[in-house]
Design an enzyme around this catalytic site. Structure first.
Site, PDB file in Angstrom:
ATOM      1  N   SER A   1       6.971 -44.565  36.317  1.00 16.68           N
ATOM      2  CA  SER A   1       5.833 -44.422  36.000  1.00 16.68           C
ATOM      3  C   SER A   1       5.045 -43.732  36.951  1.00 16.68           C
ATOM      4  O   SER A   1       4.691 -42.807  36.355  1.00 16.68           O
ATOM      5  CB  SER A   1       5.368 -46.522  36.377  1.00 16.68           C
ATOM      6  OG  SER A   1       4.060 -46.732  35.829  1.00 16.68           O
TER       7      SER A   1
ATOM      8  N   ASP B   1       7.051 -48.444  30.267  1.00 14.23           N
ATOM      9  CA  ASP B   1       6.938 -48.516  31.458  1.00 14.23           C
ATOM     10  C   ASP B   1       8.140 -48.506  32.456  1.00 14.23           C
ATOM     11  O   ASP B   1       9.524 -49.825  32.470  1.00 14.23           O
ATOM     12  CB  ASP B   1       6.447 -49.343  32.134  1.00 14.23           C
ATOM     13  CG  ASP B   1       6.196 -48.902  33.597  1.00 14.23           C
ATOM     14  OD1 ASP B   1       6.703 -48.640  34.303  1.00 14.23           O
ATOM     15  OD2 ASP B   1       4.456 -48.868  34.575  1.00 14.23           O
TER      16      ASP B   1
END
Length: 313
Positions: A39, A183
């Site tokens: 991320s 993500d």
């Protein structure tokens, strides 16, 4: 001996990680062979692989919501000096009306990635044979995947970085190779074991959470805030699992593992990007790493060890 730098997910809290890395790379002169990020960590590792710490600092202390979202699902209000986040119903309705699968869109983030992680940086990293790896969650195959810069073209690698950052359903969904990606933190927030599996014998891991739970969440007042709380709960436990597995892998493979946590709770919504706040977090990260290093040095000073021994007796 191969050394690895691992940076966890954490949205805007990545600024704190930047401060830690500035101390490690510029003051301690640490050099790494392997860079892994999830991320927000995936946004940082390319700059760090080519030593562009100052450029990364400029980026992380100047970004705001408009740099991330092309359709922002959040409404942020200041109530008595505290940021209160709620849903922007008009924007989310517009997304649904257009047949999109998420509340918001983060296409501006992809533009930001391509503007700041350049083709020249990509070429330099590959020429120096540095391994830069980002984590993505393959929702279609139900698997965690690790994407190395050595295996993909520039355009593909930018896509993987973007996918690693997309905190669905609030950000865009990456659809690539007939699969849907989100993500990387949904599957692996702190890829310590992957660094060890790739041959690292020393790992510096920056974890953008406190080591022990320091807050009780305020009760949710609507479905939107409840969803954020549920996601936060899940990710916190994913992080703890990743760190436990990483510690076990390090122990059994004789790997030196250095962990850097945030000493305090920085924010309860890491999807809020505030320039002033992030500048402060960068400085906090630098000072925290400096104090941690000083503490470790004091622990290994013989005169202090002798003093501690005498005091204990």
């Amino acid at each position: 001996m191969k050394k690895a730098l691992v940076i966890s997910g954490g949205g805007s809290k990545g600024a704190f990680a930047g401060g830690v890395v500035e101390f490690l790379m510029k003051e301690k002169k640490k050099d790494y062979d392997l860079f892994l990020g999830t991320s927000t960590g995936s946004l940082m590792v390319s700059h760090l692989a080519v030593g562009m710490v100052d450029e990364l600092k400029v980026l992380y202390t100047n970004v705001d919501q408009r740099n991330i979202f092309s359709n922002n699902p959040f409404r942020i209000k200041n109530v008595h000096g505290v940021k209160v986040v709620s849903i922007r119903h008009r924007n989310t309705f517009w997304n649904f009306l257009n047949g999109r699968k998420t509340f918001g869109e983060s296409k501006n983030l992809l533009k930001l990635i391509r503007a700041n992680i350049t083709h020249k940086m990509y070429d330099i990293i590959r020429e120096q044979n540095k391994d830069v790896v980002v984590t993505v969650s393959n929702l279609t195959a139900n698997e965690i995947e690790y994407k190395s810069i050595l295996d993909y073209s520039y355009d593909d690698f930018c896509d993987w970085i973007w996918g690693s950052c997309n905190y669905v359903p609030f950000m865009s969904l990456l659809e690539k190779n007939s699969c849907q990606y989100a993500d990387g933190g949904f599957g692996c927030l702190v890829p310590i074991r992957e660094a060890i599996d790739r041959g690292a014998k020393e790992v510096d891991a920056i974890i953008l959470e406190t080591e022990v739970n320091q807050i009780n969440r305020i009760p949710a007042k609507n479905p939107f805030s409840l969803m954020l709380d549920v996601f936060g709960f899940m990710l916190e436990h994913v992080e703890k699992h990743n760190v436990t597995i990483g510690k076990l892998s390090a122990k059994y493979q004789d790997v030196k593992l250095n962990l850097y946590y945030t000493p305090t709770v920085l924010t309860t919504n890491s999807l809020v990007f505030d320039k002033k706040q992030m500048s402060s977090w960068w400085l906090q990260g630098y000072e925290y790493a400096k104090m941690k290093d000083l503490s470790l040095m004091n622990d290994f000073r013989p005169e202090l060890i002798d003093k501690k021994t005498k005091d204990a007796s």
